[in-house]
Every structure is written in C-alpha cells, then in structure tokens.
Design a protein around this motif. Structure first.
Motif, mmCIF file in Angstrom:
data_model
loop_
_atom_site.group_PDB
_atom_site.id
_atom_site.type_symbol
_atom_site.label_atom_id
_atom_site.label_comp_id
_atom_site.label_asym_id
_atom_site.label_seq_id
_atom_site.Cartn_x
_atom_site.Cartn_y
_atom_site.Cartn_z
ATOM 1 N N GLU A 1 0.803 -1.229 0.000
ATOM 2 C CA GLU A 1 0.000 0.000 0.000
ATOM 3 C C GLU A 1 0.839 1.285 0.000
ATOM 4 O OE1 GLU A 1 -4.183 -0.109 1.550
ATOM 5 O OE2 GLU A 1 -3.303 1.290 2.963
ATOM 6 N N PRO A 2 1.872 1.386 0.881
ATOM 7 C CA PRO A 2 2.696 2.604 0.792
ATOM 8 C C PRO A 2 3.457 2.704 -0.533
ATOM 9 C CG PRO A 2 3.559 1.103 2.484
ATOM 10 C CD PRO A 2 2.224 0.578 2.057
ATOM 11 N N ALA B 1 9.242 0.328 -0.128
ATOM 12 C CA ALA B 1 8.291 1.431 0.031
ATOM 13 C C ALA B 1 9.001 2.648 0.624
ATOM 14 C CB ALA B 1 7.148 0.997 0.937
ATOM 15 N N ALA B 2 9.826 2.399 1.658
ATOM 16 C CA ALA B 2 10.552 3.495 2.309
ATOM 17 C C ALA B 2 11.535 4.145 1.335
ATOM 18 C CB ALA B 2 11.285 2.967 3.542
ATOM 19 N N GLU B 3 12.178 3.310 0.501
ATOM 20 C CA GLU B 3 13.142 3.848 -0.472
ATOM 21 C C GLU B 3 12.448 4.768 -1.476
ATOM 22 O OE1 GLU B 3 16.412 0.193 -0.529
ATOM 23 O OE2 GLU B 3 14.973 0.364 -2.153
ATOM 24 N N GLY C 1 6.090 8.636 4.610
ATOM 25 C CA GLY C 1 4.850 7.853 4.631
ATOM 26 C C GLY C 1 4.957 6.658 5.553
ATOM 27 N N SER C 2 3.979 5.755 5.429
ATOM 28 C CA SER C 2 3.970 4.615 6.349
ATOM 29 C C SER C 2 5.113 3.634 6.078
ATOM 30 C CB SER C 2 2.617 3.901 6.303
ATOM 31 O OG SER C 2 2.286 3.557 4.994
ATOM 32 N N ASP D 1 0.104 -0.175 15.358
ATOM 33 C CA ASP D 1 -0.109 1.238 15.037
ATOM 34 C C ASP D 1 -1.602 1.562 15.128
ATOM 35 O OD1 ASP D 1 0.478 3.804 14.247
ATOM 36 O OD2 ASP D 1 0.350 3.358 12.109
ATOM 37 N N PHE D 2 -2.421 0.651 14.593
ATOM 38 C CA PHE D 2 -3.876 0.857 14.645
ATOM 39 C C PHE D 2 -4.358 0.898 16.102
ATOM 40 C CE2 PHE D 2 -7.891 -1.399 15.369
ATOM 41 C CZ PHE D 2 -8.778 -0.496 14.802
#
Lengths: 271, 215, 214
Positions: free
Chosen positions: A70-71, A225-227, A236-237, B204-205
C-alpha cells in the motif's frame, strides 16, 4: 541457567516482540536509509516518462498482505500525478478491490487528481492468465466498464487506450504469484514493460527476473516502500514502518544469537 | 460510524491476539467470522465482477441486439462452466472431467510456449549474458557472473533425480545445497520483514487509532 | 465417453492453443482470443464451486453437531451478512451493492482487521521459532542462519548504523548473486517439470487430474 534460557516460555518472547514494536511507536525515531538500485531504476523509469503517459498498477494483494504494497502504491501514484502521468488501476486478486479504491482515492485527494482524467480503477475480473491475455488484445474485452460500472467509452483518459501498446509501464504490487504471470503473459507475449513491488515473503524469488530485465525495477517489501518515499521526498507509512521494524529485526537477530549460545554451551556440557 | 468501526476492529484484533496466550472461544469466534465474511465477499464479487460481465451481459446484449449475435457463443463456455456443479451429484460427478480437461488443455497450451521463453530461454540467456560483455566488467562482477553459473548448474543438479547422487554428482549437488541454503536464508530474512510489517500496522492501529479514541 | 472424450478435448484445446500462439494469421489470432475469453468465462464457475464446497462442509458440521459446530453458525452469520449487504435487491428497492459504503464499511472494519491480524500473528511465531529452532547444528544450517542474519540486518536502516554501508551492500550482493543462482535453478527446474507435465497432459499420458474410476 542456560537450560532455563533454552526452555523459556514462548509468551515471554511474544511479550518482547510486542514491546519492541510498541516502544518506537510511542517514541518515534528516524534513521537515514540508502536507496538500492532496483528501486532507483523504477523511479528513474517513471521520472523519464513524458507527461500524458499512462501506467497501469495491478493491485494484487489482499487484507492479509496490504501493509507493504500500500505505501508503495501511494508513493508511486504521488510521483505519477506530480509528473502528470495517468494511472489505471486493476486487480487480479478478489480481495484487493476496496483496498485499491481506498488508496487511489486517498492519493487523488492529496494531489488533486481527477477521476477519469488522471486515474481510473477498472476493478477486478477473475481468471488471472486469461485477464492478462485478454487485455493484451483489447482492454475493453475484459473491462467494458470501470469499478463503478461506468462504461469505459465514457472515461476521458481511456479514449486513446486500446491495449498494452499504450501502457508505458505495468507495476505489479503483489503478495503472490501474479508477478510471474504478468512476466510470462504480459512481458513475453506482448512486450509490456513490467516493474514490481512485492511483500517481503516473495522478494528473494524476484531477482532472477530483475537481472534478465524482465523486471525493470523492484520495490522489495517495506524497505522498497521506504526507499521510494525517500526518492520522492515524502514521509509515509513505509518510512515510519521500516524505522520501527529496525528494532524488531535486532530483537530477532538477538534471539537467534542467544538461542545459539545457549545451545552450544549446553551441548558442550553434555559432551 | 467511524468510531464504531474502530472499536469493532479493535475488539476483533484483540480477539485474534488472545490466541498468543492460548486457544480460546474469542479467537475461534473471530476466526470463523473471518471465514464466513470472506466467503460472503467472494460470492458477491464473483457474481458482480465475474458472472455478470463475463456470462450474463454478452447473452443479454445478444438478445436485445445491443451486440452482435456472436455473443451467443458465450453459451458454450457457460455450459462448460456449469458442468463444474455436476460435482455436487454423486451420479453425475464424472461430468466434471469435461470442464477440467478443457481448462487443463487450454492452460497447458498457453503455458508451454510462454513458459519456455520466460523461464527457460530468458533465464539461460541471463546466466550467460554477462560473459558477452566480460571486457566491461570489474573482476568482482566477473566473480559474481561465474558464481551464478556455478550456482545454477549445481542447484539444477541437486534437483536432477534421474541419476543416483554418487561420486562427482553427489559433490556437485552438495554445492547446490549450499546455494539453496543461502537462497532460503535470504528468503527467511525477507519474510521476517514482511511479517513484522503486518504486526507494526496492527499495533499502530491499536495505539494511534483505537487508544486515540479513548484519550 | 467418461475417459476418452475428456482426453480428446484436452488434446484438441491444448494443440489449438499452441498452434495459434505461433500463427499470426487473423483467423488464428481470433481463435486464440476467443478460447482465452472462454477461459475467463469459465473461471468464476470454479470459484463458485469452491464456495459451495465450503458451505457444504460447514452445513454438515452443523447438522451432525460435531465438536465446535457452533462456530460454523458464525461462518454462516458472516457469510449471510456480506451477501445480504452486497446484494442490491432491486425488487424491494434496496440500494446496497458491492460498491455501497455499507459493504465497504464491513470489509474495511471487520474483514481487513481480522485478516491482517491473523497474519501478523506470524511475526510472533517467527521470532519464537528463530529463538528455539534456528540452530547452527551443521554447515548448511549455519550458512542459512548467517545469510538470514545479514539480510535481516541489511533490510533495515539500523543495519547501516551498526555495520556501515556493508550491511546494505552485503544484503544486495547476496540477493543479486548466490540467491539469484539458487532461485534460477529452482525456476529452471520447476519450469522444465511443468512444461514436460503439460506435454504429458495434452498427449493424454498424464491422466491423474481426471480422478479414479472408468
């Protein structure tokens, strides 16, 4: 003492795991991250696309695995909207449709993208291989309407799109075997350019396809995702998650080391 | 509604985490509710995004004249598909062989040429390609290219069961195991990342969304 | 009739798909497209059969009052809830449907949290297994363990703080080289097996998929 250590109740280990996840949530921290080549390649490819190009994202994940892809979807879509690249969303995974809808709407609101002009969600159709093959001939033969049942002939951004020939890139966000399906039937048969963003569980099996350029880029799990978030300069997440994951990884490594020390000490004693 | 949604989600999350202590009715309730809701969800989406656009719409359009009469051809795969349900009758269960045989034939026919190209030719090419540009590679990259060739051959040898693994074959397949272990080790390392990601999201939720509604 | 006709059908459809794959002729491509379309039409029926089988299993548990049969009632409750909310009952004027906010609300607030939590349990078990079972007993086990530790360390940014760039670089090198060659060996092995099995299926040599009996 070592015997006790080896027979420790598993619930103590569970508690430790919970603690190393909870603590960084209460006191967040940030660690700089280096970007690996596979993610950089994907970024460079999208960055070089001319405005008005179209990419397709196949949201092939479900509720049991959405946290990593998702991210990735968010970061790539933000990049696309900034570059005025249009996005078509589809899914081969039955449980992904509401998830894809949610993430597309969220990014669109943030970036001011307009449904039908900048992005569209075609939704889900069963029969993975046949869907990929069908869209290669004609997208309308598989999706004659979008997710909201609006005929695709009435969607402005799809007016000049017939099949994969007008798609600059297909990004598969997957948790299962659909990357291989897309490569086998999308890339091999229709020469579709493919990149992937996958969950950690299947990262390792992607590398043979990366080396042969059957995949032009890869976002590996949370790290990927972090990259990508770092590349587009958006927190983001993915970034938040990989920082938290740091401590859990250290704990798992620590547990492996302690478990082995205890094991060897006990074995030496027994000998 | 959002508040209620968060509380229901939190309750069910905690029901499932209660399994970490031991198996209990709360966990079993959530587990079975999940199965039921997933089945309900699949029924609805299969009808809406499968049967209606693939089976119903073409026939309806052919009947009303919206599309050409060729739409009636869809009746053939519909009949083939309906044969799957003969499985539910003990007397006619053998008829399921027809749709299975057709699907097996079609998928095998589609798969053979494409898999040959994707997984055999392209992969062999990828293994040998670095040697065609060997002059441009650094010594470390050449080492990597040689390692890949050795690894691929040895791993394949390990899976080659037509000959007994003795003598040199045993040695080669042992090297294959070494590569496989590295492959599985990296898969384990990456799997940890994947599973931890899910846990982080749920915690986290609970902390930010659920407890956030209390304080 | 029971054995021969399915074998002939399998052969015909298989051969047609292979031949049309290589022929650029319009008629050939139209045939390929049409049969691929048939495959799409058949797919939802497979899903429907799977769902019916699952319903049968739980219905039988309730009827026979087997242990924990009450939970099968929960299965039916969840299923009926989703079906009712997801079905637009046009006749009675119900506005519900799969794109309706109520259906999405149930999916997002009940189904997603449960499914995600269920799989997140594995994080706990993987940590526990790493502690109890991940032992360097043999050379191969040590190799697996060391690789896993390097990849884990390289996957997270804290690895670079502890070990400098080496953590990321070592992880990348492992994935790009020894991991790649092992995976490629597996891909080649599986593909060769799958292709030969497919040929056997088309030629009618492999018949186990037809089940037992005459």
């Amino acid at each position: 003492m070592f015997e006790k250590l080896m027979n420790i109740d598993r619930r103590i280990v569970f508690t430790l795991v919970a603690l190393v996840v909870i603590i960084p949530m209460l006191a967040p921290f940030s660690i700089p991250l280096t970007v690996a080549e596979p993610t950089q390649n994907l970024y460079d490819y999208i960055d070089a696309l001319p405005p008005g190009s179209t990419i397709m994202i196949s949201f092939d994940y479900g509720p049991s695995s959405f946290v990593e892809p998702e991210p990735m979807a968010e970061a790539v879509m933000k990049h696309c909207f900034d570059k005025e690249v249009n996005v078509i969303g589809i899914t081969l995974e039955i449980q992904a449709v509401p998830l894809a809808d949610k993430v597309m709407q969220r990014v669109a609101v943030e970036k001011g993208a307009v449904y039908g002009e900048d992005y569209v969600l075609l939704g889900y159709r069963p029969g993975d291989t046949f869907v990929i093959l069908g869209m290669g001939a004609e997208i309308a033969s598989v999706f004659d309407s979008d997710y909201l049942e609006k005929p695709i002939t009435e969607i402005p951004m799809l007016q000049n799109i017939t099949n994969y020939d007008q798609i600059s890139l297909l990004l598969v966000l997957a948790a299962g075997s659909t990357v291989e399906d897309w490569i086998t039937y999308g890339h091999t048969k229709f020469d579709l350019q493919i990149a992937a963003g996958v969950t950690g569980v299947i990262v390792s099996q992607m590398y043979p396809y990366l080396q042969t350029k059957q995949l032009i880029g890869l976002m590996p799990g949370f790290r990927g995702a972090a990259e990508y978030e770092k590349l587009i300069d958006a927190f983001g997440s993915g970034t938040k998650g990989i920082n938290t994951a740091s401590l859990v990884h250290l704990l798992v490594i620590g547990l492996v080391v302690i478990g082995n020390i205890a094991f060897f000490v006990q074995r030496r004693r027994e000998e | 509604m959002e508040f209620l949604g968060i509380w229901i989600a939190a309750f069910l999350t905690l029901c499932i985490y209660s399994f970490l202590y031991r198996d209990n009715p709360f966990y079993r309730f959530a587990e079975h509710l999940l199965v039921g809701m997933s089945v309900g969800y699949i029924i609805i989406l299969t009808i809406y995004f499968g049967l209606i656009p693939y089976a119903w719409d073409p026939i309806q359009k052919a009947v009303t004249g919206e599309a050409s009469r060729w739409g009636f051809l869809t009746l053939i795969p519909i009949c083939i598909g309906l044969l799957f349900f003969t499985r539910l009758s003990t007397r006619h269960a053998w008829l399921i062989r027809y749709p299975i045989a057709i699907l097996m034939g079609v998928t095998s026919g589609i798969m053979i040429p494409n898999a040959l190209q994707t997984d055999i030719f392209a992969q062999v090419q990828g293994t040998l390609n670095p040697f065609s540009v060997i002059g441009t590679l650094s010594s470390f990259e050449i080492f990597g290219a040689i390692l890949i060739v050795i690894g691929v051959i040895c791993t394949l040898t390990y899976f080659f069961f037509s000959v007994e693994h003795r003598g040199p074959i045993a040695g080669i397949s042992k090297v294959g195991i070494t590569f496989l272990m590295i492959g599985f080790g990296s898969a384990f390392g990456n799997t940890v990342m994947g599973r931890v990601a899910l846990l982080i999201q749920r915690v986290d939720f609970l902390i930010n969304d659920w407890i956030g509604t209390i304080f | 009739m029971k054995q021969q006709v399915p074998l002939v059908l399998c052969f015909l459809f298989g051969i047609v798909m292979i031949l049309t794959e290589f022929s650029p002729h319009a008629a050939s491509q139209a045939t390929y497209k049409e049969i691929a379309n048939w495959g799409r039409v058949i797919s939802p029926f497979v899903l429907a059969l799977a769902v019916i089988t699952l319903i049968q299993t739980h219905w039988a548990r309730i009827q026979r009052r087997t242990e924990h049969w009450q939970y099968s009632v929960v299965v039916f409750f969840g299923m009926i809830l989703m079906v009712v909310v997801g079905t637009p009952l046009v006749i009675v004027g119900s506005p519900f449907g799969p794109q309706h906010p109520a259906f999405q609300w149930l999916f997002n607030n009940v189904q997603v949290p449960m499914d995600a939590t269920m799989f997140s349990l594995l994080a706990f078990f993987i940590a526990s297994a790493a502690y109890r079972a991940f032992r360097a007993r043999t050379f191969e086990a040590t190799l697996l363990l060391v690789t896993a530790v390097i990849v884990m360390l390289g996957n997270v940014p804290i690895g670079d703080i502890i070990w400098g760039d080496t953590a990321s670089n070592a992880r990348q090198w492992i994935l790009d080289n020894p991991n790649l060659s092992a995976r490629r060996g597996i891909i080649l092995g599986i593909s060769l097996g799958a292709i030969s099995q497919s040929i056997r299926i088309i030629l009618g040599i492999e018949r186990s998929y037809l089940g037992g009996g005459d």
